[in-house]
Design an enzyme around this catalytic site. Structure first.
Site, PDB file in Angstrom:
ATOM      1  N   HIS A 177      27.099   2.080 -50.675  1.00  0.00           N
ATOM      2  CA  HIS A 177      27.124   0.780 -49.982  1.00  0.00           C
ATOM      3  C   HIS A 177      25.867   0.589 -49.133  1.00  0.00           C
ATOM      4  O   HIS A 177      25.906  -0.119 -48.129  1.00  0.00           O
ATOM      5  CB  HIS A 177      28.371   0.646 -49.095  1.00  0.00           C
ATOM      6  CG  HIS A 177      29.634   1.045 -49.781  1.00  0.00           C
ATOM      7  ND1 HIS A 177      30.400   0.175 -50.532  1.00  0.00           N
ATOM      8  CD2 HIS A 177      30.250   2.250 -49.893  1.00  0.00           C
ATOM      9  CE1 HIS A 177      31.435   0.821 -51.037  1.00  0.00           C
ATOM     10  NE2 HIS A 177      31.360   2.082 -50.671  1.00  0.00           N
ATOM     11  N   SER A 298      -1.551 -10.228 -47.822  1.00  0.00           N
ATOM     12  CA  SER A 298      -1.138 -11.614 -47.685  1.00  0.00           C
ATOM     13  C   SER A 298      -2.354 -12.454 -47.329  1.00  0.00           C
ATOM     14  O   SER A 298      -3.239 -11.990 -46.624  1.00  0.00           O
ATOM     15  CB  SER A 298      -0.081 -11.719 -46.588  1.00  0.00           C
ATOM     16  OG  SER A 298      -0.042 -13.043 -46.092  1.00  0.00           O
ATOM     17  N   LYS A 304      -0.187  -7.460 -43.478  1.00  0.00           N
ATOM     18  CA  LYS A 304       0.764  -7.172 -44.556  1.00  0.00           C
ATOM     19  C   LYS A 304       0.220  -6.265 -45.644  1.00  0.00           C
ATOM     20  O   LYS A 304      -0.935  -6.347 -46.037  1.00  0.00           O
ATOM     21  CB  LYS A 304       1.191  -8.484 -45.222  1.00  0.00           C
ATOM     22  CG  LYS A 304       1.998  -9.368 -44.310  1.00  0.00           C
ATOM     23  CD  LYS A 304       3.441  -9.000 -44.296  1.00  0.00           C
ATOM     24  CE  LYS A 304       4.116  -9.611 -45.501  1.00  0.00           C
ATOM     25  NZ  LYS A 304       5.549  -9.497 -45.416  1.00  0.00           N
ATOM     26  N   GLU A 311       8.054  -5.160 -56.943  1.00  0.00           N
ATOM     27  CA  GLU A 311       8.757  -6.453 -56.884  1.00  0.00           C
ATOM     28  C   GLU A 311       8.642  -7.196 -58.210  1.00  0.00           C
ATOM     29  O   GLU A 311       9.612  -7.764 -58.712  1.00  0.00           O
ATOM     30  CB  GLU A 311       8.171  -7.327 -55.770  1.00  0.00           C
ATOM     31  CG  GLU A 311       8.577  -6.892 -54.386  1.00  0.00           C
ATOM     32  CD  GLU A 311       7.862  -7.715 -53.322  1.00  0.00           C
ATOM     33  OE1 GLU A 311       8.516  -8.533 -52.687  1.00  0.00           O
ATOM     34  OE2 GLU A 311       6.645  -7.558 -53.148  1.00  0.00           O
TER      35      GLU A 311
END
Ligand code: ARG
Length: 479
Positions: A177, A298, A304, A311
């Site tokens: 979980h 970024s 960043k 991804e």
């Protein structure tokens, strides 16, 4: 000198086009040219030209069979072979002139062959249809792709094995979980992915066996009246068997669907690994870092460093699943035998193949670059009462029933939580308040090292078992 076979000798004269403008291989039947819009709509050459070299391989095997069975002459075959050598060079050199006037890869190549060698080029299509030709091309092409993909999967698995070996004893929290559950070793965690890809390779191998069956000889749908030798063609092209039914041979694309299903599972496994990489490199986890060459910045936020590769791999999983659904939907309810719908099998199949190939290749490069922060992993494992089950197991070994032990530990955890401490940070006196079965040896059970070392059965997370799994894995990769 081989005698010219009867069929090859018969002069048929020039074929006259029934239409004005460009002549196609079937235009004799029609009274007006096909509209430009229809031409564009029905042409597959913009995408099926990828099959060109496999189409030539198939055609050469067919031509040699035609020669061996006396359906064309020796000089016909020589001319066809000469023509294909030229065409192969033209295609490899990017000089071949593809045209949608010739609809698809098959007719583009056949037209060029005839332009190069004349009459023998026109004999090539004897005892064959584009329907069995295209099914053969796709199977040949896919077989090669599967072999490459198996190799790429192997490379990724090898990098997982190496990373697992370096981290066979690296402690981290295991999750259920997404909550800290029990300590595991990072090597064990990585080996879970090795196992997934091991099943993926098995699935692809089984799919390959069903891909590697020869449709050629089915002709349009009913077979051919010529005395062909399908075994010979199968042998030359390395097919293991013949499609047993001509209608089935030209119409079903289940082999491509099956490939996309296996590819989807590869990607689903990839997406799980990538999801974890994204989580682990988030500073709140801080378990790993990826080399800069796999990250991007970024355009607005200077601080960043984004895990774009994992991804994207996660995102591309959706494409491949989409390709699978597209093919399933394409096939659904199609009456026997060939329908033009099947021309739509190629783009989803190509896309699935390309996506899986590129994804496996980049991950095989990325995994060796993963830098592990073993301290951060260990810290996290100490935070969520990961050894609570170990304490319960300890009490059971001291004679308590598991349910009672569970209750004791639950109360102990609640107490420790109130103090902001881990179980191993409680004193023996504190611990004994919850059960007098607890003795000084409890701290071994409560340590992360003791917890994983105790799980030393087959399939367990103990470093010794992880190393054994890695050894088995290395052997499996060799076969
Ligand atoms: N381009 C076609 C395809 O990919 C080849 C077969 C065409 N056959 C036909 N009867 N129109 O399916």
């Amino acid at each position: 000198m081989a005698t010219k076979p009867q069929l090859a000798r018969k002069k048929t004269g020039a074929v006259r086009s029934g239409r004005r403008g460009e002549e196609t291989s079937w235009s004799g039947r029609f009274s007006e040219p096909v509209s430009e819009r229809v031409k564009r709509y029905t042409a597959s050459v913009p995408f099926d030209r990828r099959l060109a070299l496999h189409d030539i391989r198939g055609s050469l095997a067919h031509a040699r069979m035609l020669r061996a069975t006396g359906l064309i002459g020796a000089s016909d075959l020589r001319a066809i072979e000469r023509g294909f050598a030229v065409i192969t060079e033209e295609i490899r050199g990017g000089k071949f002139k593809w045209t949608i006037e010739a609809e698809d890869v098959h007719m583009n190549i056949e037209r060029r062959l005839t332009a190069l060698v004349g009459e023998p080029g026109k004999r090539l299509h004897t005892a064959r249809s584009r329907n069995d030709q295209v099914a053969t091309d796709v199977r040949l092409w896919l077989r090669d792709q599967i072999d490459d993909i198996l190799e790429l999967a192997r490379a990724l698995q090898r990098s997982l094995l190496d990373a697992a070996e370096r981290n066979a004893a690296t402690l981290m929290p295991g999750f259920t979980h997404l909550q800290v559950a029990q300590p595991v070793t990072f090597g064990h965690h990585l080996m879970a992915y090795f196992e997934m890809f091991e099943r993926d390779r098995a699935r692809l191998g089984e799919c390959r066996a069903r891909v590697n069956v020869l449709p050629l000889g089915a002709a349009a749908l009913a077979g051919t009246s010529f005395p062909i030798d399908r075994d010979r063609v199968a042998r030359e092209l390395g097919f293991d068997a013949l499609c047993a039914n001509s209608l089935d041979a030209v119409s079903d694309r289940d082999f491509a669907i099956e490939f996309c299903a296996a590819a989807s599972l590869v990607m689903v496994h990839v997406s799980r690994l990538c999801e974890e990489l994204v989580l682990w490199m988030n500073p709140r986890f801080g378990f790993i870092a990826l080399p800069d060459r796999f990250c991007t910045g970024s355009s607005i936020m200077p601080q960043k460093k984004n895990p774009d590769v994992p991804e994207l791999a996660r995102g591309k999983t959706g494409r491949v699943i989409g390709d699978l659904v597209a093919l399933l939907t394409l096939m659904k309810s199609q009456p026997l035998a060939y329908n033009k719908d099947n021309q739509e099998d190629k783009e989803p199949l190509f896309d699935a193949v390309d996506t899986v190939r590129e994804t496996l290749a980049i991950l095989a490069e990325l995994v060796p670059g993963i830098r592990v922060d073993a301290e951060a992993m260990k810290r996290a494992a100490r935070e969520g009462y990961a050894t609570a089950t170990d304490l319960a197991d300890y009490l059971v070994k001291k004679g308590l029933a598991f349910r009672d032990a569970h209750e004791v530990v639950a109360r102990t955890v609640r107490h420790a939580e109130g103090l902001g401490r881990d179980l191993a940070q409680l004193t023996l006196t504190e611990l004994r308040r919850f059960s007098d079965a607890i003795e000084a040896d409890v701290f071994k059970a409560l340590s992360l090292e003791g917890s994983v070392a105790a799980r030393k059965h087959a399939g367990g997370t103990a470093p010794a078992q992880v190393r054994a799994a890695i050894r088995r894995g290395r052997r499996a990769l060799k076969s």
